[in-house]
Design an enzyme around this catalytic site. Structure first.
Site, PDB file in Angstrom:
ATOM      1  N   CYS A 266       0.816  -1.231   0.000  1.00 45.13           N
ATOM      2  CA  CYS A 266       0.000   0.000   0.000  1.00 45.13           C
ATOM      3  C   CYS A 266       0.844   1.272   0.000  1.00 45.13           C
ATOM      4  O   CYS A 266       0.328   2.348  -0.288  1.00 45.13           O
ATOM      5  CB  CYS A 266      -0.940   0.000   1.201  1.00 45.13           C
ATOM      6  SG  CYS A 266      -2.119  -1.356   1.139  1.00 45.13           S
TER       7      CYS A 266
ATOM      8  N   HIS B 131      -3.193   7.432   2.474  1.00 46.85           N
ATOM      9  CA  HIS B 131      -3.603   6.104   2.010  1.00 46.85           C
ATOM     10  C   HIS B 131      -4.939   5.787   2.671  1.00 46.85           C
ATOM     11  O   HIS B 131      -5.156   6.106   3.845  1.00 46.85           O
ATOM     12  CB  HIS B 131      -2.549   5.068   2.402  1.00 46.85           C
ATOM     13  CG  HIS B 131      -3.016   3.661   2.201  1.00 46.85           C
ATOM     14  ND1 HIS B 131      -3.552   3.233   1.009  1.00 46.85           N
ATOM     15  CD2 HIS B 131      -3.069   2.593   3.049  1.00 46.85           C
ATOM     16  CE1 HIS B 131      -3.900   1.965   1.124  1.00 46.85           C
ATOM     17  NE2 HIS B 131      -3.624   1.553   2.350  1.00 46.85           N
TER      18      HIS B 131
ATOM     19  N   ASN C 284     -10.101   0.282  -0.002  1.00 45.05           N
ATOM     20  CA  ASN C 284      -8.635   0.354   0.000  1.00 45.05           C
ATOM     21  C   ASN C 284      -8.126  -0.154  -1.352  1.00 45.05           C
ATOM     22  O   ASN C 284      -8.232  -1.339  -1.649  1.00 45.05           O
ATOM     23  CB  ASN C 284      -8.126  -0.518   1.153  1.00 45.05           C
ATOM     24  CG  ASN C 284      -6.611  -0.537   1.269  1.00 45.05           C
ATOM     25  OD1 ASN C 284      -5.898  -0.095   0.363  1.00 45.05           O
ATOM     26  ND2 ASN C 284      -6.122  -1.065   2.383  1.00 45.05           N
TER      27      ASN C 284
HETATM   28  O1  UT7 Z   1      -3.717  -0.941   3.764  1.00 46.06           O
HETATM   29  C1  UT7 Z   1      -2.690  -1.629   4.372  1.00 46.06           C
HETATM   30  C2  UT7 Z   1      -2.741  -1.609   5.839  1.00 46.06           C
HETATM   31  N1  UT7 Z   1      -3.991  -2.123   6.328  1.00 46.06           N
HETATM   32  C3  UT7 Z   1      -4.589  -1.509   7.319  1.00 46.06           C
HETATM   33  O2  UT7 Z   1      -4.135  -0.476   7.757  1.00 46.06           O
HETATM   34  C4  UT7 Z   1      -5.810  -2.135   7.926  1.00 46.06           C
HETATM   35  C5  UT7 Z   1      -5.755  -2.002   9.396  1.00 46.06           C
HETATM   36  N2  UT7 Z   1      -6.837  -2.677  10.122  1.00 46.06           N
HETATM   37  C6  UT7 Z   1      -8.125  -2.257  10.106  1.00 46.06           C
HETATM   38  O3  UT7 Z   1      -8.489  -1.346   9.384  1.00 46.06           O
HETATM   39  C7  UT7 Z   1      -9.092  -2.918  11.068  1.00 46.06           C
HETATM   40  O4  UT7 Z   1      -8.353  -3.662  11.996  1.00 46.06           O
HETATM   41  C8  UT7 Z   1     -10.149  -3.803  10.389  1.00 46.06           C
HETATM   42  C9  UT7 Z   1     -11.176  -2.921   9.708  1.00 46.06           C
HETATM   43  C10 UT7 Z   1      -9.501  -4.753   9.416  1.00 46.06           C
HETATM   44  C11 UT7 Z   1     -10.902  -4.623  11.455  1.00 46.06           C
HETATM   45  O5  UT7 Z   1     -11.492  -3.758  12.438  1.00 46.06           O
HETATM   46  P1  UT7 Z   1     -11.269  -4.025  13.984  1.00 46.06           P
HETATM   47  O6  UT7 Z   1     -12.064  -3.017  14.700  1.00 46.06           O
HETATM   48  O7  UT7 Z   1      -9.791  -4.057  14.241  1.00 46.06           O
HETATM   49  O8  UT7 Z   1     -11.938  -5.427  14.190  1.00 46.06           O
HETATM   50  P2  UT7 Z   1     -11.293  -6.790  14.735  1.00 46.06           P
HETATM   51  O9  UT7 Z   1     -10.400  -7.390  13.701  1.00 46.06           O
HETATM   52  O10 UT7 Z   1     -10.727  -6.562  16.103  1.00 46.06           O
HETATM   53  O11 UT7 Z   1     -12.570  -7.690  14.871  1.00 46.06           O
HETATM   54  C12 UT7 Z   1     -13.630  -7.342  15.781  1.00 46.06           C
HETATM   55  C13 UT7 Z   1     -14.773  -8.331  15.602  1.00 46.06           C
HETATM   56  C14 UT7 Z   1     -14.327  -9.788  15.612  1.00 46.06           C
HETATM   57  O12 UT7 Z   1     -15.321 -10.539  16.269  1.00 46.06           O
HETATM   58  P3  UT7 Z   1     -15.167 -10.966  17.807  1.00 46.06           P
HETATM   59  O13 UT7 Z   1     -13.905 -11.769  17.877  1.00 46.06           O
HETATM   60  O14 UT7 Z   1     -15.075  -9.668  18.578  1.00 46.06           O
HETATM   61  O15 UT7 Z   1     -16.410 -11.742  18.076  1.00 46.06           O
HETATM   62  C15 UT7 Z   1     -14.303 -10.185  14.152  1.00 46.06           C
HETATM   63  O16 UT7 Z   1     -14.507 -11.561  13.964  1.00 46.06           O
HETATM   64  O17 UT7 Z   1     -15.385  -8.138  14.329  1.00 46.06           O
HETATM   65  C16 UT7 Z   1     -15.450  -9.394  13.616  1.00 46.06           C
HETATM   66  N3  UT7 Z   1     -15.343  -9.111  12.193  1.00 46.06           N
HETATM   67  C17 UT7 Z   1     -16.419  -8.825  11.434  1.00 46.06           C
HETATM   68  N4  UT7 Z   1     -17.724  -8.741  11.729  1.00 46.06           N
HETATM   69  C18 UT7 Z   1     -18.579  -8.413  10.725  1.00 46.06           C
HETATM   70  C19 UT7 Z   1     -14.230  -9.057  11.417  1.00 46.06           C
HETATM   71  N5  UT7 Z   1     -14.567  -8.742  10.158  1.00 46.06           N
HETATM   72  C20 UT7 Z   1     -15.914  -8.588  10.140  1.00 46.06           C
HETATM   73  C21 UT7 Z   1     -16.838  -8.264   9.137  1.00 46.06           C
HETATM   74  N6  UT7 Z   1     -18.154  -8.179   9.485  1.00 46.06           N
HETATM   75  N7  UT7 Z   1     -16.470  -7.994   7.866  1.00 46.06           N
END
Ligand code: UT7
Length: 322
Positions: A114, A249, A279
């Protein structure tokens, strides 16, 4: 005389097809509410079957040339940033060169995930400042929809397709004020795209889809981008108030908001494309730049802070007087 790289043209291309959060909710267990709240994304563009990184790069590049009033024959160097090339070789840069119908320039790709477009701009700037090139075309082009696993809700909701381009030319006025790029290979496992065909025996069974431990990446991204803001400002003895536009980004609005806060900047001074583009990896910064230029928000003389963070990890910034 000091030689600077001046932005003389910008361009962008987004595929026609829009895939909304609601459509993805029918494919995996997710919802528009979750995606929008956690990421800021409502929809993304998905390339058609005959499109590719090279075909999208061509449209963005031609638009950048047209906006500069320049002819392809003026280009000395083409640098394409992509993690989703049409072919491993020839480079997408060479494929773009062929599409532009030019032969007497150098063309190559940069792969910094990215952060690719910032890395490419940094390399272009070194070529121009040293006098090795006068006119450089930088393109970020990505067909992310082909390398995400559409059954993995933790990644498939995030990415989109598109291409952005910038034409840089030597000038006695800035231009690019400074670029700052960094890499740290320690974080391989947090975000990667396997390439099973040429992987080692122990890795070759992994499918060729993006794998990300999003929450861990998020934390490093916020801290690292805060540091790159400090580094960029202090290298130029500038204060936050001197920046007119943040052109980030586009991975997550919460990450972008943290960077804007670090700059004591209102979100009104941030070019945001995330909501409708998702993204687009190495294309996102150049697409955002082009949008700000095309809609007239970014004006000649404005100071822009471009920044990105991606797999590697890689991260960087470019401070530009537009
Ligand atoms: O571009 C290159 C660099 N990339 C980035 O900078 C991305 C950085 N990361 C992020 O933007 C975020 O971490 C995400 C958007 C990918 C995820 O958001 P988050 O608030 O960090 O969520 P999480 O991974 O901690 O997951 C929270 C919950 C989990 O469920 P439990 O374990 O709390 O029950 C996941 O299983 O959300 C769940 N989850 C979803 N639920 C509904 C993960 N993906 C989804 C989804 N829909 N698509």
């Amino acid at each position: 005389m000091t030689r600077f790289s001046r932005v003389i043209g910008t361009g962008g291309y987004l595929p026609e097809h829009i895939r909304t959060n609601d459509e993805i909710s029918k494919m995996v267990d997710t919802s528009d509410g979750w995606i929008y709240e956690r990421t800021g994304i409502k929809s993304r563009r998905i390339a058609g079957p005959e499109e590719s990184a090279a075909s999208m790069a061509e449209v963005a590049a031609r638009q950048a040339l047209e906006s500069a009033g320049a002819d392809p024959s003026e280009i000395d160097l083409i640098i394409v940033a992509t993690g989703t090339p049409d072919r491993v070789y020839p480079s997408t840069g060479c494929l773009l060169q062929q599409r532009l119908g030019i032969r007497n320039c150098v063309a190559f790709d940069i792969q910094a995930a990215c952060s690719g477009s910032i890395f490419a701009m940094s390399v272009a700037d070194q070529y121009i400042k040293s006098g090795a090139a006068r006119t450089v075309l930088v393109v970020g082009s990505e067909i992310c929809s082909r390398v995400v696993d559409w059954t993995d809700r933790s990644t498939c909701v995030l990415f989109g397709d598109g291409a952005g381009a910038i034409l840089l030319q030597a000038s006695d006025k800035p231009g690019i004020i400074s670029t700052h790029i960094h890499s740290d290979g320690e974080f391989e496992e947090l975000l990667y795209l396997p390439n099973p065909q040429s992987a080692s025996e122990s890795n070759k069974n992994e499918a060729g889809f993006v794998r990300m431990r999003g929450n861990e990446v998020f934390k490093v991204a916020v801290n690292t981008l805060g540091r790159i803001v400090d580094e960029t400002l202090s290298a130029n003895a500038m204060s936050q108030e001197e920046i007119n536009w943040l052109v980030p980004h586009q991975a997550n609005t919460r990450i972008i908001a943290a960077t804007a806060k670090k700059l004591r900047m209102s979100m009104d001074n941030v070019i945001l494309t995330l909501e409708t583009q998702g993204n687009t990896s190495s294309a996102s910064v150049l697409l955002a730049l082009n949008e700000g230029v095309q809609d007239g928000r970014i004006q000649r003389g404005h100071v822009l802070l471009l920044e990105a963070f991606g797999a590697g990890f890689t991260w960087g910034s470019a401070l530009i007087r537009y």
